[in-house]
Design an enzyme around this catalytic site. Structure first.
Site, PDB file in Angstrom:
ATOM      1  N   SER A  47       0.987  -1.068   0.043  1.00 24.35           N
ATOM      2  CA  SER A  47       0.117   0.124  -0.073  1.00 24.35           C
ATOM      3  C   SER A  47       0.420   0.958  -0.697  1.00 24.35           C
ATOM      4  O   SER A  47       2.107   0.643   0.260  1.00 24.35           O
ATOM      5  CB  SER A  47      -0.812   0.076   0.989  1.00 24.35           C
ATOM      6  OG  SER A  47      -0.130  -0.160   2.667  1.00 24.35           O
ATOM      7  N   ASP A  79      -0.656  -0.991  -3.981  1.00 22.66           N
ATOM      8  CA  ASP A  79      -2.167  -1.287  -3.974  1.00 22.66           C
ATOM      9  C   ASP A  79      -2.791   0.498  -3.400  1.00 22.66           C
ATOM     10  O   ASP A  79      -1.803   0.688  -2.770  1.00 22.66           O
ATOM     11  CB  ASP A  79      -1.935  -2.504  -2.591  1.00 22.66           C
ATOM     12  CG  ASP A  79      -3.127  -2.920  -2.492  1.00 22.66           C
ATOM     13  OD1 ASP A  79      -4.271  -3.126  -3.533  1.00 22.66           O
ATOM     14  OD2 ASP A  79      -3.347  -3.254  -0.839  1.00 22.66           O
ATOM     15  N   HIS A 210     -10.464  -7.611  -3.950  1.00 21.69           N
ATOM     16  CA  HIS A 210     -10.095  -6.910  -2.863  1.00 21.69           C
ATOM     17  C   HIS A 210     -10.796  -7.609  -1.460  1.00 21.69           C
ATOM     18  O   HIS A 210     -11.776  -8.118  -1.154  1.00 21.69           O
ATOM     19  CB  HIS A 210      -9.588  -5.603  -2.487  1.00 21.69           C
ATOM     20  CG  HIS A 210      -8.836  -5.124  -3.512  1.00 21.69           C
ATOM     21  ND1 HIS A 210      -7.754  -3.278  -3.076  1.00 21.69           N
ATOM     22  CD2 HIS A 210      -8.669  -5.451  -4.445  1.00 21.69           C
ATOM     23  CE1 HIS A 210      -7.360  -3.933  -3.812  1.00 21.69           C
ATOM     24  NE2 HIS A 210      -8.019  -4.625  -5.048  1.00 21.69           N
ATOM     25  N   THR A 235      -5.084  -8.668   5.822  1.00 17.69           N
ATOM     26  CA  THR A 235      -5.046  -8.421   7.426  1.00 17.69           C
ATOM     27  C   THR A 235      -4.348 -10.058   7.859  1.00 17.69           C
ATOM     28  O   THR A 235      -3.620 -10.071   8.743  1.00 17.69           O
ATOM     29  CB  THR A 235      -6.592  -9.340   7.286  1.00 17.69           C
ATOM     30  OG1 THR A 235      -6.555  -7.304   6.949  1.00 17.69           O
ATOM     31  CG2 THR A 235      -6.591  -8.570   8.825  1.00 17.69           C
TER      32      THR A 235
HETATM   33  P1  13P Z   1      -7.661  -7.896   3.632  1.00 18.07           P
HETATM   34  O1  13P Z   1      -6.135  -7.009   4.065  1.00 18.07           O
HETATM   35  O2  13P Z   1      -8.607  -7.753   3.967  1.00 18.07           O
HETATM   36  O3  13P Z   1      -6.957  -9.270   3.031  1.00 18.07           O
HETATM   37  O4  13P Z   1      -7.891  -7.036   2.408  1.00 18.07           O
HETATM   38  C1  13P Z   1      -6.180  -7.327   0.868  1.00 18.07           C
HETATM   39  C2  13P Z   1      -7.082  -5.540   0.466  1.00 18.07           C
HETATM   40  O5  13P Z   1      -7.496  -5.990  -0.259  1.00 18.07           O
HETATM   41  C3  13P Z   1      -5.464  -4.807  -0.627  1.00 18.07           C
HETATM   42  O6  13P Z   1      -5.968  -4.917  -1.393  1.00 18.07           O
END
Ligand code: 13P
Length: 286
Positions: A47, A79, A210, A235
């Site tokens: 990100s 991202d 996502h 996550t």
């Molecule tokens: P999660 O954190 O729910 O796995 O999603 C990750 C994501 O979509 C990153 O763009």
């Protein structure tokens, strides 16, 4: 082969490429270990926040060095890039793909900026993922997720127009998933009919899911069967990393040598990546 070739291959073969995010060397090592073991292509995601911590150039160099050293199908994607300027920096640093999250802009402004990004990226052979509707939540444990209402979900006709005008390569769709995991462990309700309709309007493009953490395995299989070719997971890896590290520190209170503490953490995170790769069906696809 490039990132696009693998997504094409996934589309034909009905499997999906995982995007796994990282912000530490140990997380990256965990993903690489799983990739080596299972011969899977993967997209490494950062990100804006993760890439600021690692460094854009440093992320590119790290991924490149693993790619070359071990001959692996690794690709690096920014991202949720939020502005043209930051995305331009990632492209110039050598990212293979960029996701422009223009969901905070009004639709026409999103189209204009996405188009500008596509023009810049495509000149350098960089893949662009667009987004229309915000995918709720953040990649952490959440007390409560705001339920997505119908108007939050991706509208198939709008998706068609967005893709036609911007020429993005892929689209992050909102079909009910969210970033993060609810403390209750409740998994999101996926709107499969909507996915079918979006697919009908955008069949020449790549559809991205996502919020890949916390979704029931059977739903993941179903979205892949219905045309999702890239799934983002963050996550679950963050939770595994943090919990494993806490446990290791607790078990070995006198150990202070990082390279002796971290292998156990790497191995626990790697197991999760392995399970996702198998679930997505991307093993032995390099
Ligand atoms: P999660 O954190 O729910 O796995 O999603 C990750 C994501 O979509 C990153 O763009």
């Amino acid at each position: 082969m490039k990132i696009k070739d693998y997504l094409q291959k996934a589309k034909k073969g009905n499997w999906a490429v995982g995007q796994f995010n990282f912000s530490t060397l140990e997380q990256l090592k965990a993903i690489i270990q799983a990739v080596e073991k299972l011969n899977s292509p993967v997209i490494l995601g950062t990100s804006e926040g993760e890439s600021r911590f690692v460094g854009l150039k440093q992320a590119v160099t790290l991924v490149d060095s693993y790619r070359q050293d071990k001959n692996l199908a690794l690709f690096l994607n920014l991202d949720h890039g939020k502005s043209f300027d930051y995305i331009e920096k990632a492209i110039d640093a050598g990212y293979d793909g960029v996701h422009f999250d223009g969901s905070g802009f009004d639709f026409e402004e999103n189209i204009r900026t996405s188009k500008k990004i596509v023009e810049y990226a495509h000149k350098k052979g960089v893949l662009v993922e667009g987004e229309i509707n915000p995918i709720l939540g953040t990649s952490r444990v959440l007390e409560k997720i705001p339920e997505a209402s119908q108007k939050d979900l991706t509208d198939p006709k709008q998706a068609f127009r967005f893709i036609r005008e911007t020429k993005v390569d892929s689209l992050a769709v909102n079909i009910g998933s969210f970033h993060g995991i609810e403390t209750t462990g409740k998994s999101p309700v996926i709107d499969f009919n909507r996915l079918k309709e979006i697919k009908g309007q955008t069949s020449d493009k790549f559809l991205v899911l996502h919020g890949g953490s916390g979704i029931a395995d059977k739903d993941i299989k179903e979205v892949i069967a219905q045309g999702i070719v890239k799934i983002n997971v963050n996550t679950e890896l963050r939770i595994a990393y943090t919990n494993a590290l806490k446990q290791v520190l607790k078990n070995k209170p006198l150990e202070t040598t990082p390279y002796k503490l971290m292998p156990e953490v790497v191995s626990i995170v790697s197991k999760i990546v392995e399970a996702k790769i198998k679930l997505f069906g991307s093993d032995n696809k390099t």
